[in-house]
Motif scaffolding. Sequence first.
Motif: not given
Length: 161
Positions: A36-48
């Motif tokens: 899902n593109y919105q969920a993917r975009n959230f993943l891309r915002q995550m940091r260690p």
Amino acid sequence: MPPAPTRHWLLKSEPDVFSYADLVRAGREPWNGVRNYQARNFLRQMRPGDLCLFYHSGVKPPGLAGVGRVARAAYPDDLQFDPESAHFDPRSDPADPRWSMVDVVPVRAFPRLLTLDELRALPEWEGSPLLRRGTRLSVLPVSAEQIRAALGEVGLDLGTL
């Protein structure tokens, strides 16, 4: 420059597919297969270092089972290139991958499941996309107030994680 503040997330998984106990056994796991593109975009915002509430969906009752931590920032989801995978995407280009994943490690199991009904009763969770009918995203942002309230309901403290 000071470090960026920790963000908080909610990761949904059906426990018969991958449960919090599975994360504990694995020790570290890629959060892959998100399509899902919105969920993917959230993943891309995550940091260690970001914390993740681990939510068991598709069961009765659904609810929060534990806390994880992002161990590796977003990188290309390898399943998109595997024709044998249910998550294969023939339109994804290895030079410009369409899908991402992060690595997650367990932090602490909840002493008990914090149910969706209990979350609905917490004023901090009012307006959360998780509580809206029809929300199917497997990755959602969570506010600091929401994570504190959820942890407090099961006797845990954000400062000790």
